[in-house]
Design an enzyme around this catalytic site. Structure first.
Site, PDB file in Angstrom:
ATOM      1  N   GLY A 104      52.222  75.954  57.494  1.00 45.33           N
ATOM      2  CA  GLY A 104      53.641  75.657  57.437  1.00 45.33           C
ATOM      3  C   GLY A 104      53.848  74.176  57.175  1.00 45.33           C
ATOM      4  O   GLY A 104      52.991  73.347  57.522  1.00 45.33           O
ATOM      5  N   GLN A 127      58.158  66.213  56.903  1.00 43.97           N
ATOM      6  CA  GLN A 127      56.730  65.863  56.947  1.00 43.97           C
ATOM      7  C   GLN A 127      56.236  65.251  55.645  1.00 43.97           C
ATOM      8  O   GLN A 127      55.129  64.711  55.590  1.00 43.97           O
ATOM      9  CB  GLN A 127      55.882  67.098  57.266  1.00 43.97           C
ATOM     10  CG  GLN A 127      56.089  67.627  58.679  1.00 43.97           C
ATOM     11  CD  GLN A 127      55.174  68.791  58.947  1.00 43.97           C
ATOM     12  OE1 GLN A 127      55.495  69.918  58.616  1.00 43.97           O
ATOM     13  NE2 GLN A 127      54.017  68.511  59.513  1.00 43.97           N
ATOM     14  N   CYS A 157      49.598  70.295  64.205  1.00 45.41           N
ATOM     15  CA  CYS A 157      50.589  69.874  63.229  1.00 45.41           C
ATOM     16  C   CYS A 157      49.945  68.914  62.239  1.00 45.41           C
ATOM     17  O   CYS A 157      49.172  68.035  62.649  1.00 45.41           O
ATOM     18  CB  CYS A 157      51.741  69.184  63.964  1.00 45.41           C
ATOM     19  SG  CYS A 157      53.060  68.633  62.882  1.00 45.41           S
ATOM     20  N   LEU A 158      50.278  69.064  60.973  1.00 41.37           N
ATOM     21  CA  LEU A 158      49.721  68.168  59.953  1.00 41.37           C
ATOM     22  C   LEU A 158      50.134  66.715  60.200  1.00 41.37           C
ATOM     23  O   LEU A 158      49.459  65.792  59.757  1.00 41.37           O
ATOM     24  CB  LEU A 158      50.186  68.607  58.555  1.00 41.37           C
ATOM     25  CG  LEU A 158      49.695  69.983  58.084  1.00 41.37           C
ATOM     26  CD1 LEU A 158      50.384  70.366  56.782  1.00 41.37           C
ATOM     27  CD2 LEU A 158      48.183  69.990  57.918  1.00 41.37           C
ATOM     28  N   HIS A 178      58.275  76.252  65.045  1.00 44.91           N
ATOM     29  CA  HIS A 178      57.608  74.952  64.891  1.00 44.91           C
ATOM     30  C   HIS A 178      58.195  74.187  63.697  1.00 44.91           C
ATOM     31  O   HIS A 178      58.533  73.006  63.817  1.00 44.91           O
ATOM     32  CB  HIS A 178      56.102  75.192  64.707  1.00 44.91           C
ATOM     33  CG  HIS A 178      55.299  73.955  64.470  1.00 44.91           C
ATOM     34  ND1 HIS A 178      54.331  73.513  65.345  1.00 44.91           N
ATOM     35  CD2 HIS A 178      55.312  73.057  63.450  1.00 44.91           C
ATOM     36  CE1 HIS A 178      53.800  72.390  64.874  1.00 44.91           C
ATOM     37  NE2 HIS A 178      54.375  72.099  63.722  1.00 44.91           N
ATOM     38  N   GLU A 179      58.306  74.873  62.563  1.00 48.15           N
ATOM     39  CA  GLU A 179      58.799  74.186  61.354  1.00 48.15           C
ATOM     40  C   GLU A 179      60.273  73.810  61.491  1.00 48.15           C
ATOM     41  O   GLU A 179      60.690  72.736  61.051  1.00 48.15           O
ATOM     42  CB  GLU A 179      58.579  75.047  60.111  1.00 48.15           C
ATOM     43  CG  GLU A 179      57.126  75.389  59.804  1.00 48.15           C
ATOM     44  CD  GLU A 179      56.181  74.202  59.846  1.00 48.15           C
ATOM     45  OE1 GLU A 179      56.597  73.066  59.530  1.00 48.15           O
ATOM     46  OE2 GLU A 179      55.017  74.400  60.221  1.00 48.15           O
ATOM     47  N   HIS A 235      60.949  70.657  63.240  1.00 49.41           N
ATOM     48  CA  HIS A 235      60.825  69.440  62.426  1.00 49.41           C
ATOM     49  C   HIS A 235      62.180  69.035  61.819  1.00 49.41           C
ATOM     50  O   HIS A 235      62.404  67.856  61.549  1.00 49.41           O
ATOM     51  CB  HIS A 235      59.830  69.655  61.280  1.00 49.41           C
ATOM     52  CG  HIS A 235      58.390  69.514  61.684  1.00 49.41           C
ATOM     53  ND1 HIS A 235      57.871  68.350  62.190  1.00 49.41           N
ATOM     54  CD2 HIS A 235      57.356  70.397  61.635  1.00 49.41           C
ATOM     55  CE1 HIS A 235      56.580  68.520  62.443  1.00 49.41           C
ATOM     56  NE2 HIS A 235      56.234  69.749  62.124  1.00 49.41           N
TER      57      HIS A 235
HETATM   58 ZN    ZN Z   1      54.306  70.444  62.355  1.00 47.74          ZN
END
Ligand code: ZN
Length: 176
Positions: free
Chosen positions: A49, A54, A96-97, A138-139, A142
């Site tokens: 995701g 991000q 998370c990235l 989660h996304e 953000h």
């Molecule tokens: Zn994330």
């Protein structure tokens, strides 16, 4: 194909409230290219995701896909809103990235109902459970400047990736 630079923990853009996308821009070539770039970036970085903040764009866009038995189809959410949560909650591992090398357990509702515009600008209502629902939450976090770290209630599960693989991966095969 373009792989975009990932904004990491500490970047102010990750803490901003993302702006809604003007529906009239969805069909434009430059916006469609941005969606493809987000998908490319997610795949290249082994994520399931990715949200627009991000990649330093404070807009209400998230992409996700997880191949495999417990996975979910490619989903592109524009201006998403969670309109319902299941009463049941469950704990799962998240990473998370934008938060290099760390994983931790987060408790979230097991299921969500979300409305959004897809890449054609069509209005969609989706019910998701399990990993799909965790990924959506989660996304979408953000998009309101939240990271999974903010959702952790017990930091004793916070683990480095190498230690996660060594001690914890077998417990839960699926990780956000
Ligand atoms: Zn994330």
């Amino acid at each position: 194909m373009a792989v975009l630079k990932i904004a990491r923990l500490g970047s102010p853009v990750l803490r901003q409230i993302a702006a809604p996308v003007d529906p009239d821009t969805i069909g434009k070539r430059v916006f469609q290219q941005f969606l493809d770039d987000m998908l490319d970036t997610m795949v290249e970085t082994d994520g399931i995701g990715l949200a627009a903040p991000q990649v330093s764009r404070s807009e209400q866009v998230a992409v996700m896909e997880c191949k495999g038995e417990h996975g979910f189809p490619q989903t592109i959410l524009i201006n998403p809103v969670i309109v319902g949560y299941s009463p049941a909650t469950a704990e799962s591992w998240e990473g998370c990235l934008s938060v290099d090398n760390l994983r931790g357990k987060v408790t979230r509702p097991v299921g969500v109902r979300v409305t959004y515009l897809d890449r054609d600008g069509t209005s969609v209502e989706l019910d998701a459970v399990g990993l799909y629902a965790v990924c959506i939450q989660h996304e979408l976090d953000h998009l309101i400047g939240k990271l999974f770290l903010d959702r952790m209630t017990d930091f004793s599960t916070l683990t480095q990736l190498e230690e996660f693989d060594k001690y914890w991966r077998a417990e839960h095969a699926e990780v956000i």
